[in-house]
Design an enzyme around this catalytic site. Structure first.
Site, short mmCIF file in Angstrom:
data_model
loop_
_atom_site.label_atom_id
_atom_site.label_comp_id
_atom_site.label_asym_id
_atom_site.label_seq_id
_atom_site.Cartn_x
_atom_site.Cartn_y
_atom_site.Cartn_z
N LYS A 161 -5.02 -2.14 3.60
CA LYS A 161 -5.79 -1.13 2.87
C LYS A 161 -7.05 -0.82 3.67
O LYS A 161 -7.85 -1.71 3.95
CB LYS A 161 -6.15 -1.65 1.48
CG LYS A 161 -7.00 -0.68 0.65
CD LYS A 161 -7.33 -1.30 -0.70
CE LYS A 161 -8.22 -0.40 -1.52
NZ LYS A 161 -8.57 -1.00 -2.83
N LYS A 170 -2.30 1.72 2.58
CA LYS A 170 -3.12 2.67 1.83
C LYS A 170 -4.35 3.03 2.67
O LYS A 170 -5.04 2.10 3.12
CB LYS A 170 -3.56 2.04 0.50
CG LYS A 170 -4.45 2.94 -0.35
CD LYS A 170 -4.94 2.23 -1.60
CE LYS A 170 -5.86 3.14 -2.41
NZ LYS A 170 -6.42 2.45 -3.59
#
Length: 327
Positions: A197, A250
């Site tokens: 992420k 992400k």
């Protein structure tokens, strides 16, 4: 002198659909949803046209509608009535997510319920756990925050979640959560880790949606630098070694190389097409600059082509309807 090998032979309009290497299916999609304990009716999110926050009481209606078009899984985010330094609302038995899980489970039992496991929506300071004195000043305390994540994970599992998805990017979070789940009899609950992420500029609209902005500093000490490809793979390797069942990248659209890297680890890979990606496409389409359907489908196909098995997208319901139109 004319070519004998002609790739255009297979691009005739009747033949081309038979040879598509990469397709989008409804079962590839996960719909993210926001549930807000402070409202009694849907609240439109200005920076994400077409997306709303819902009261927990509407969870059954919202998920019945998604199930009717073919959505099989949802990812839940909660906005509590009250926030505090310890994110106590995140693990309360009657918290917003706990209420929402039970409401969905009672009416749409076939829906796969995934819960985002973090504390930023629940803390008064907006950071993803417990803060305190660190080497460079006040920042997120890693191990103290792991204990908090364990409590939240167990509360989500007890409420009926199918998959726990930690997004806090803490060192050791998968080990800590796996241990807590197993010790409390939830060894069958998978972990979908936000394993790679990034500290991205694309999260702005989400912070409006989830009311998760931070009151000081930033999240660069725990989210991944956008230029660090090797480090991003290492993060996912560690989470895989700690027992993650699904890995996640992400944001998604600008990180196809990371998706491809993470896919080599052999676990299922999810890609999160985040709020900024959604809002850019939506705004351009609303202005008539892009064809929304074509751009969305192209973006999702590119994620599948890169190696994503699952795609979390705010376009999920629209995509299901487009798939139906073409059949």
């Amino acid at each position: 002198m004319f070519p004998q090998i002609r790739l255009r032979r297979l691009r005739r309009r009747q033949i081309r659909p038979l040879l598509n290497e990469t397709r989008i299916a409804k079962t590839d999609l996960i719909a993210p949803l926001f549930f807000d304990e402070t409202t009694a009716s849907p609240v439109p999110i200005a920076s994400m046209p077409g997306v709303e926050r819902y009261p927990p009481e509407m969870a059954d209606e919202v998920c019945k509608n998604l199930a009717s078009v073919g959505i099989k899984a949802v990812l839940l985010f909660g906005i509590p009535k009250e926030k505090d330094e310890t994110a106590s609302g995140a693990f309360a038995p009657d918290g917003v997510i706990q209420q929402t899980i039970k409401k969905i489970r009672a009416v749409v039992p076939e829906m796969v319920i995934i819960t985002d496991l973090c504390a930023c929506e629940y803390t008064s300071h907006g950071h993803c756990g417990i803060i305190g004195d660190c080497r460079d000043g006040i920042d997120l305390k890693n191990d103290e925050s792991l204990a908090l994540m364990q409590k939240i994970a167990v509360s989500h599992a007890a409420a009926g979640a199918d998959i726990i998805a930690p997004s806090c990017m803490l060192d050791g979070m998968v080990t800590a959560i796996r241990s807590a789940l197993d010790e409390n009899g939830y060894e069958e609950i998978p972990i979908m880790s936000y394993s790679s992420k990034f500290s991205s500029s694309l999260y702005g609209p989400f912070r409006d949606a989830a009311e998760s902005g931070y009151s000081f500093g930033d999240r660069t000490t725990y989210q991944e630098p956008v230029g660090n490809r090797r480090e991003a793979l290492r993060e996912s390797e560690l989470d895989a070694a700690e027992g993650a069942d699904i890995l996640m990248v992400k944001p998604a659209g600008w990180f196809g190389d990371i998706i491809s890297d993470v896919a080599t680890l052999g676990l299922p890979v999810a890609a999160y097409q985040v709020s900024g990606e959604y809002s850019m496409i939506k705004a351009a389409a609303m202005n008539g600059w892009l064809d929304e359907k074509r751009v969305v489908m192209e973006s999702l196909i590119s994620l599948r082509r890169a190696g994503a098995d699952l795609i979390i997208t705010y376009f999920a319901e629209s995509v299901c309807r487009w798939i139906d139109e073409e059949q």
